[in-house]
Design an enzyme around this catalytic site. Sequence first.
Site, short mmCIF file in Angstrom:
data_model
loop_
_atom_site.label_atom_id
_atom_site.label_comp_id
_atom_site.label_asym_id
_atom_site.label_seq_id
_atom_site.Cartn_x
_atom_site.Cartn_y
_atom_site.Cartn_z
N ASP A 154 -2.30 4.55 -5.95
CA ASP A 154 -0.86 4.37 -5.78
C ASP A 154 -0.08 5.54 -6.36
OD1 ASP A 154 -2.18 1.52 -5.97
OD2 ASP A 154 -0.39 1.42 -4.69
N ASN B 135 -4.08 2.55 -9.70
CA ASN B 135 -4.46 1.78 -8.50
C ASN B 135 -4.45 0.31 -8.88
OD1 ASN B 135 -5.29 1.86 -5.68
ND2 ASN B 135 -7.26 1.07 -6.37
N ARG C 285 10.11 -0.81 -5.68
CA ARG C 285 8.91 -1.00 -6.52
C ARG C 285 8.73 0.27 -7.35
NH1 ARG C 285 3.76 -3.51 -3.54
NH2 ARG C 285 3.15 -3.87 -5.71
N GLN D 128 -5.58 -8.90 -1.96
CA GLN D 128 -5.56 -7.89 -0.87
C GLN D 128 -6.98 -7.58 -0.37
OE1 GLN D 128 -3.89 -7.66 -3.77
NE2 GLN D 128 -1.97 -6.57 -3.57
N GLY E 140 0.85 -1.19 0.00
CA GLY E 140 0.00 0.00 0.00
C GLY E 140 0.88 1.23 0.00
#
Length: 332
Positions: free
Chosen positions: A227, A237, A89, A187, A56
């Site tokens: 994100d 996202n 990431r 998730q 997240g």
Amino acid sequence: MKATVGGKPRDIRAVWFEDGKVMMIDQRRLPAEVAVKAFSGYPDVAEAIRNMTTRGAPSIGASAAYAMCLAALEGCDLAKAAKDIKAARPTANDLFYAVDYMAAKLSGGADPIEAADGYAQMMVDKCVRIGEFGAGLIKDGMKLMTHCNAGALATVDVGTALAPMRKAKEQGKKFFVYASETRPRLQGMQLTAWELGQEGIDHAIIPDGASAYYMSKGVDMIITGADRIAANGDFANKIGTFDKAIAAKHFGIPFYVAAPISTFDFSTENGDGIVIEQRSEEEVTMIGGMRIAPEGSPALNPAFDVTPAALVTGFITEKGILKPDEIAKVNQ
Ligand code: MRU
């Protein structure tokens, strides 16, 4: 957030600093157990971001801030540490925002632990504000839908998309939440449903493919996290968000995106500039260590998609609820 750890109920964050170590809930173990892992070197924290121990955007940001804190405490080359941590990431803007925030604080002589703790607390405070602004949108009897996890686990504490729901529940409102499972890493099923259950919020897990079906039966509002949000309001996202936004437009359902300003990337003009992480085929083709796809069939696994700003009703931020054409003003 409240969770039972080692058989005892406690208030816990997704990531924090204790006795010289970065502590994290291992999100890969939920909902089976609340396992806490400790990390004592910045490369290990970067690896925990990469392997999704922590997930997240805001939690990734706070983890990155603590990784920079460890690098400073250990006397590492901070420019190299910043580069290594940012490489963990590629999509979440908070990762880059947090590293730059810490680099500026450390070069100004700040105490590393105070700076990183300050960053994590700042995220929680922003989430509280998001909850206060967003709760006003939730009315008694509403049916809501969310995707992936944008709860406390994803944001240090409180959540972004889940913050308005927590606040509305606190205000005594009654509502129902559809949480889509979020293939392939689940998730929605494993994290969001767990958080909603801990809060006593009425909910059901649905397969990702059932979203439009339930919208056709009556969903009043969709709230997701993000994100990365480009300057024009296009946002990345979790994969599957774009499909929901298109279906929401079809049914005339308001679609809100809850995110702190740290998720906004004003240097990227529109969604075309957002880097989308491509993850392994095995996440799609294997379940519980067993291949369930035919041998020889390849799989594609983009972790995120980009939803155009035109499909967004509003962004719920710590500065208020903004229409896509109003977000430029938060950069001033
Ligand atoms: O790939 P993950 O698990 O790090 O996914 C990120 C997310 O949790 C979501 O995309 C979320 O909706 C936005 S971040 C609060």
